[in-house]
Write an enzyme that holds these catalytic residues in place. Structure first.
Site, PDB file in Angstrom:
ATOM      1  N   HIS A  72     -20.716  -0.465  74.000  1.00  0.00           N
ATOM      2  CA  HIS A  72     -20.063   0.132  75.179  1.00  0.00           C
ATOM      3  C   HIS A  72     -20.289  -0.749  76.399  1.00  0.00           C
ATOM      4  CE1 HIS A  72     -19.204   4.612  74.142  1.00  0.00           C
ATOM      5  NE2 HIS A  72     -18.899   3.818  73.140  1.00  0.00           N
ATOM      6  N   TYR A 201     -20.445  10.850  82.820  1.00  0.00           N
ATOM      7  CA  TYR A 201     -21.482  11.607  83.528  1.00  0.00           C
ATOM      8  C   TYR A 201     -20.796  12.323  84.693  1.00  0.00           C
ATOM      9  CZ  TYR A 201     -25.161   8.873  81.159  1.00  0.00           C
ATOM     10  OH  TYR A 201     -26.004   8.303  80.229  1.00  0.00           O
ATOM     11  N   TYR A 387     -29.455   0.805  83.705  1.00  0.00           N
ATOM     12  CA  TYR A 387     -28.910   1.522  82.541  1.00  0.00           C
ATOM     13  C   TYR A 387     -28.898   0.618  81.308  1.00  0.00           C
ATOM     14  CZ  TYR A 387     -26.066   4.962  80.041  1.00  0.00           C
ATOM     15  OH  TYR A 387     -25.616   5.905  79.135  1.00  0.00           O
TER      16      TYR A 387
HETATM   17  C1  PHB Z   1     -26.771  10.896  73.744  1.00  0.00           C
HETATM   18  O1  PHB Z   1     -25.781  10.330  73.235  1.00  0.00           O
HETATM   19  O2  PHB Z   1     -27.485  11.728  73.126  1.00  0.00           O
HETATM   20  C2  PHB Z   1     -27.131  10.572  75.184  1.00  0.00           C
HETATM   21  C3  PHB Z   1     -26.473   9.539  75.825  1.00  0.00           C
HETATM   22  C4  PHB Z   1     -26.802   9.228  77.147  1.00  0.00           C
HETATM   23  C5  PHB Z   1     -27.790   9.970  77.791  1.00  0.00           C
HETATM   24  C6  PHB Z   1     -28.456  10.999  77.133  1.00  0.00           C
HETATM   25  C7  PHB Z   1     -28.131  11.307  75.826  1.00  0.00           C
HETATM   26  O3  PHB Z   1     -28.101   9.681  79.095  1.00  0.00           O
END
Ligand code: PHB
Ligand code: FAS
Length: 394
Positions: A72, A201, A387
């Protein structure tokens, strides 16, 4: 039993450490409290940083990851009913992340360990560690109805937040830092194809929502809910309707998630926790045994991997040269990265979640911060760098 490195816990930290040590010719034994099926199906993280992917490949566990993992190059932020993409490679000089569930990482590492690694004992519950500050610490465990012991040169507690290894650090030298957040996540797994290419998000006045995935046909979705929420209070229809409401934007009116059978529903509390130091005598802590982050920043699993990469190097150097220099600096080395990840996870969590008790002023501060990230390449780069994962300590 006797071994060089006794590893408590067969989650991602313990299994990756065992593999990295095996490949360096360092003997270990892994003691896991649960049975194999339980550990492999436990729904947890989904995002791997590049350093974690590299370590898994180095450990020999990269083949299915490279075949089934989904690279990604960004995430989408939704706030103020608008959407904004964070372009990872453009902001970080080429870095990205891999979507590959922790359950799959554990399956791959477990299969490898059983096929060609040292002993991995399931349903072996560690009850305590004796002699942490001696030259041969002893792990006490219960297995097949018998009380047994494992004498080691070093012990590594990879036994998660509810493990026993943390107790090896005496209270007289232990400092615990923690914060509990005033909300939790309701996480669902659904046989529904993600209608989005990258994670979303969402900040909304109704609360936070996150759209992730496990495969082209399985969605992984989260909703902010009050602490103490009973998943049973959330019917499937209520979950889908609330998710659609929180992801709604004016950029794409009528945008809706594809719906499908919800196969798992669980509430996950949000907390930050750090135990310092991550070592006492010949007992080391790694992963969730030492630190917890709220999952908003997708750091938990990656921090665990970073700890054991550093520790595997240190234990290998000790076995090859007798030098304990890297072992002696392990805790400080890892804690620098841990606290950076703690701050990033705190930032993502408090910026994106709307706590029912927060004031209108605080909500406007959140929106101002999100607007800054959406309009400033400097602010966006700070998020993207954290990130995708900061470089590992050399
Ligand atoms: C997940 O895919 O479980 C996931 C992805 C990003 C996050 C938290 C959980 O910040
Ligand atoms: P783990 O907790 O994974 O493994 C510890 C192991 O030790 C377990 O298998 C346990 O059975 C074993 N153990 C415990 N006590 C023992 C004893 N006395 N004797 C023997 N064995 C013992 N992170 C994210 O990035 N994104 C997420 O969405 C996310 N969701 C999460 C959901 C939940 C419910 C939880 C608890 C965590 C979540 N995390 C998430 C964080 C998670 O991924 C952790 O960071 C990761 O599991 C850390 O791996 P380990 O340190 O190996 O600890």
């Amino acid at each position: 039993m006797r071994t060089t490195v006794g590893i408590i816990g067969g989650g991602p930290a313990g299994l990756l450490l065992a593999r990295l040590l095996h490949n360096a010719g360092v003997e270990s034994v892994v003691l896991e409290r649960r049975d194999r099926a339980y550990v492999e199906r436990r729904q947890r993280a989904g995002i791997l940083e590049q350093a974690t992917v590299d370590a898994l490949r180095e450990a020999g566990a990269g083949e299915r990851l490279d075949r089934e993992g989904m690279p990604h190059d960004g995430i989408e932020l939704r706030f103020g009913r608008r959407a904004h993409r964070i372009d990872f490679p453009a902001l970080t000089g080429g870095r990205s992340v891999m979507v590959y569930a922790q359950t799959e990482v554990v399956k791959d590492l477990t299969a490898l360990q059983l096929a060609e690694g040292g002993p991995l004992l399931f349903e072996a519950e560690v009850t305590g560690i004796d002699g942490a500050d001696t030259g041969s610490p002893v792990v006490r465990f219960r297995h097949e109805g018998r009380e047994r012991t494992l004498t080691c040169d070093y012990v590594v507690g990879c036994d998660g937040f509810h493990g026993v290894a943390r107790d090896a650090v005496p209270e007289s030298v232990r400092t615990v830092y923690e914060r509990t957040y005033p909300y939790s996540w309701l996480g669902i797994l659904a046989d529904a194809p993600p209608v989005y290419d990258e994670l979303i998000y969402a900040h909304s006045e109704r609360g936070f929502a996150l759209a992730s995935m496990r495969s082209p046909s399985v969605s992984r979705l989260y909703l902010q809910v009050p602490n103490g929420t009973d998943p049973g209070d959330w019917s499937d229809a209520r979950v889908w309707d609330e998710l659609d409401a929180r992801f709604a934007t004016d950029d794409a009116p009528g945008w809706k998630l594809a719906r499908g059978r919800i196969t798992s529903k669980a509430v996950l509390p949000m907390r930050s926790h750090v135990t310092e130091p991550m070592r006492h005598g010949r007992v080391f802590l790694a992963g969730d045994a030492a630190h917890i982050v709220p999952p908003t920043g997708a750091k938990g699993l990656n921090l665990a991997a970073a700890d054991v990469i550093v520790l595997a190097r240190a234990l290998t150097a000790w076995q090859e040269t007798g030098s304990t220099g890297l072992l002696d600096s392990y805790s400080d080395t890892c804690l620098r990265r841990v606290w950076r990840a703690e701050h990033f996870s705190y930032f993502m969590t408090t910026t994106l979640h709307t706590d029912q008790a927060q004031s209108a002023f605080e909500t406007r501060l959140q929106l101002a911060q999100l607007e800054r990230v959406a309009t400033s390449p400097h602010a966006a780069a700070e998020l993207a760098e954290n990130y995708t994962g900061l470089p590992l300590p050399r």
